[in-house]
Scaffold this active site. Structure first.
Site, PDB file in Angstrom:
ATOM      1  N   LYS A 131      -1.514  40.419  20.250  1.00  0.00           N
ATOM      2  CA  LYS A 131      -0.721  41.612  19.944  1.00  0.00           C
ATOM      3  C   LYS A 131       0.726  41.172  19.788  1.00  0.00           C
ATOM      4  O   LYS A 131       1.228  40.398  20.604  1.00  0.00           O
ATOM      5  CB  LYS A 131      -0.836  42.620  21.083  1.00  0.00           C
ATOM      6  CG  LYS A 131      -0.018  43.882  20.900  1.00  0.00           C
ATOM      7  CD  LYS A 131      -0.246  44.798  22.096  1.00  0.00           C
ATOM      8  CE  LYS A 131       0.427  46.114  21.978  1.00  0.00           C
ATOM      9  NZ  LYS A 131       0.084  46.978  23.125  1.00  0.00           N
TER      10      LYS A 131
ATOM     11  N   LYS B 114      13.790  50.514  20.119  1.00  0.00           N
ATOM     12  CA  LYS B 114      12.467  50.885  19.628  1.00  0.00           C
ATOM     13  C   LYS B 114      11.764  49.615  19.194  1.00  0.00           C
ATOM     14  O   LYS B 114      12.370  48.734  18.581  1.00  0.00           O
ATOM     15  CB  LYS B 114      12.567  51.866  18.454  1.00  0.00           C
ATOM     16  CG  LYS B 114      13.036  53.237  18.880  1.00  0.00           C
ATOM     17  CD  LYS B 114      13.093  54.205  17.714  1.00  0.00           C
ATOM     18  CE  LYS B 114      13.618  55.552  18.187  1.00  0.00           C
ATOM     19  NZ  LYS B 114      13.806  56.475  17.048  1.00  0.00           N
ATOM     20  N   GLU B 115      10.465  49.542  19.554  1.00  0.00           N
ATOM     21  CA  GLU B 115       9.664  48.399  19.131  1.00  0.00           C
ATOM     22  C   GLU B 115       8.442  48.898  18.380  1.00  0.00           C
ATOM     23  O   GLU B 115       7.923  49.982  18.654  1.00  0.00           O
ATOM     24  CB  GLU B 115       9.255  47.523  20.312  1.00  0.00           C
ATOM     25  CG  GLU B 115       8.285  48.161  21.283  1.00  0.00           C
ATOM     26  CD  GLU B 115       7.882  47.245  22.424  1.00  0.00           C
ATOM     27  OE1 GLU B 115       8.564  46.233  22.690  1.00  0.00           O
ATOM     28  OE2 GLU B 115       6.856  47.550  23.048  1.00  0.00           O
TER      29      GLU B 115
END
Length: 157
Positions: free
Chosen positions: A84, A71-72
């Protein structure tokens, strides 16, 4: 503690604001999921709308990566500077001894018709896992840049 960073740059013949429109949104994840299906099995939106705090769950095709998923979290989305940043918050690199795995995308305006996609991976890992630094590469980031370039030049000839 072992740390480092690697970068990749790709010049695209598309205005920076159009490149940023893709990179600053969830549209990039959808493009990656569609076009890199040999590596990415699925990208699930866990929470968020593409802004800071958004969490994506990336699930890899078995055997395509050294881990099955991670998961990021989007930790920075700066529309003014067109930057970003995402960090792995669960699984993947963290299971290999990394204490930090951050990806930064910068969209740099060259002129009215072209821009530079600069992709950087920064990492830190425990000394006892130092051998795992060899898994760090910009190959995936380079592939994403090429996907973006192809997508943007087809949709904005």
């Amino acid at each position: 503690m072992v740390s480092g960073q690697l970068s990749h740059e790709l010049e695209v013949n598309v205005p920076a604001n159009q490149v940023w429109e893709l990179y600053s949104s969830l549209q990039l994840a959808k493009l990656v999921e569609e076009q890199l299906s040999s590596v990415i099995q699925k990208i699930n939106l866990v929470e968020g709308d593409g802004g800071v705090g958004t969490i994506l769950h990336l699930i890899f095709v078995p055997g395509a990566a050294r881990f099955s998923d991670y998961k990021e979290k989007f930790t920075k989305v700066d529309n003014e500077k067109r930057v970003k940043e995402t960090e792995v918050v669960e699984g993947g690199y963290l299971e290999l001894g990394f204490t930090l795995h951050r990806v930064r995308f910068e969209i740099i305006e060259k002129d009215n018709h072209s821009s530079l996609i600069k992709s950087t991976v920064e990492y830190e890992l425990n000394d006892d896992s130092a051998a795992n630094a060899s898994v760090i590469s910009v190959d995936a980031l380079a592939a994403i840049s090429l996907l973006a370039q192809n997508h943007l030049t087809k949709t904005n000839p």
